[in-house]
Design a protein around this motif. Sequence first.
Motif, mmCIF file in Angstrom:
data_model
loop_
_atom_site.group_PDB
_atom_site.id
_atom_site.type_symbol
_atom_site.label_atom_id
_atom_site.label_comp_id
_atom_site.label_asym_id
_atom_site.label_seq_id
_atom_site.Cartn_x
_atom_site.Cartn_y
_atom_site.Cartn_z
ATOM 1 N N THR A 10 2.416 4.271 -1.420
ATOM 2 C CA THR A 10 2.310 5.166 -2.570
ATOM 3 C C THR A 10 3.365 6.252 -2.469
ATOM 4 O OG1 THR A 10 0.705 6.544 -1.429
ATOM 5 C CG2 THR A 10 -0.164 4.776 -2.821
ATOM 6 N N VAL B 39 -3.743 8.763 -8.291
ATOM 7 C CA VAL B 39 -2.581 8.289 -7.532
ATOM 8 C C VAL B 39 -2.183 6.927 -8.091
ATOM 9 C CG1 VAL B 39 -1.751 7.568 -5.249
ATOM 10 C CG2 VAL B 39 -3.356 9.464 -5.452
ATOM 11 N N HIS C 148 -4.908 13.253 -2.115
ATOM 12 C CA HIS C 148 -3.697 12.514 -1.737
ATOM 13 C C HIS C 148 -2.459 13.310 -2.138
ATOM 14 C CE1 HIS C 148 -0.658 9.340 -1.692
ATOM 15 N NE2 HIS C 148 -1.504 8.638 -0.946
ATOM 16 N N PRO C 149 -1.423 13.327 -1.284
ATOM 17 C CA PRO C 149 -0.212 14.085 -1.636
ATOM 18 C C PRO C 149 0.507 13.554 -2.883
ATOM 19 C CG PRO C 149 0.052 12.977 0.490
ATOM 20 C CD PRO C 149 -1.341 12.751 0.050
ATOM 21 N N GLY C 150 0.269 12.298 -3.249
ATOM 22 C CA GLY C 150 0.920 11.729 -4.423
ATOM 23 C C GLY C 150 0.083 11.816 -5.686
ATOM 24 N N ALA C 151 -1.043 12.515 -5.631
ATOM 25 C CA ALA C 151 -1.927 12.620 -6.803
ATOM 26 C C ALA C 151 -1.295 13.495 -7.867
ATOM 27 C CB ALA C 151 -3.276 13.188 -6.381
ATOM 28 N N GLN D 29 4.767 9.968 -2.043
ATOM 29 C CA GLN D 29 4.334 11.127 -1.277
ATOM 30 C C GLN D 29 4.543 12.428 -2.051
ATOM 31 O OE1 GLN D 29 2.620 10.877 1.714
ATOM 32 N NE2 GLN D 29 2.680 8.752 1.049
ATOM 33 N N GLU E 283 -5.730 5.191 -8.996
ATOM 34 C CA GLU E 283 -6.965 5.384 -8.224
ATOM 35 C C GLU E 283 -7.211 6.893 -8.134
ATOM 36 O OE1 GLU E 283 -7.210 5.013 -3.648
ATOM 37 O OE2 GLU E 283 -7.902 3.086 -4.429
ATOM 38 N N ALA F 122 -7.917 9.949 -6.311
ATOM 39 C CA ALA F 122 -7.846 10.451 -4.940
ATOM 40 C C ALA F 122 -7.219 11.839 -4.979
ATOM 41 C CB ALA F 122 -7.030 9.499 -4.066
ATOM 42 N N ASP G 72 0.815 -1.214 0.000
ATOM 43 C CA ASP G 72 0.000 0.000 0.000
ATOM 44 C C ASP G 72 0.853 1.270 0.000
ATOM 45 O OD1 ASP G 72 -2.454 -1.384 0.065
ATOM 46 O OD2 ASP G 72 -2.276 -1.657 2.234
#
Length: 144
Positions: free
Chosen positions: A39, A100, A91-94, A41, A86, A88, A37
């Motif tokens: 991802t 993401v 999310h900081p990684g979007a 950052q 996905e 999102a 899980d």
Amino acid sequence: MADPVQPTNVAMAVAASALQAQQARMRVIAENLANADSTSQTAGGDPYRRQVPVFSPKLVGGGGQGAAQGVSMSRVVSDQSDFTTEYAPGHPGADAKGYVKLPNVDPLMEALDMQEAQRAYQANLNVIETARQMDASTLTILTK
């Protein structure tokens, strides 16, 4: 003339090399599961990439007539299969579109790989135990 190496010693050396290789394989699988899980950052960055062990033949059991082919984990390579995405947006990684990237680790496949590695490990333990029993039986016969 060199002393011949006992066949049971060679069998134990081959099985021991397989034990080490399977143990290393289980460590790689555990790392994959731990990062299933994970991802990125950073925006648009890549997540954890699944690692795959690579095995190669290895000479074991001494040199000359006593040598046999064992196995070793020679290296670990990254699985280059595609990441899934996905939506999102928070999310900081979007990325700029709000997607993401998710790791290319399938926990079910990793669990199956772990089970296979455990069974291979157990089979090699059985080879070592059988070789020890054969040695013990030989000694018993020789002392009579």
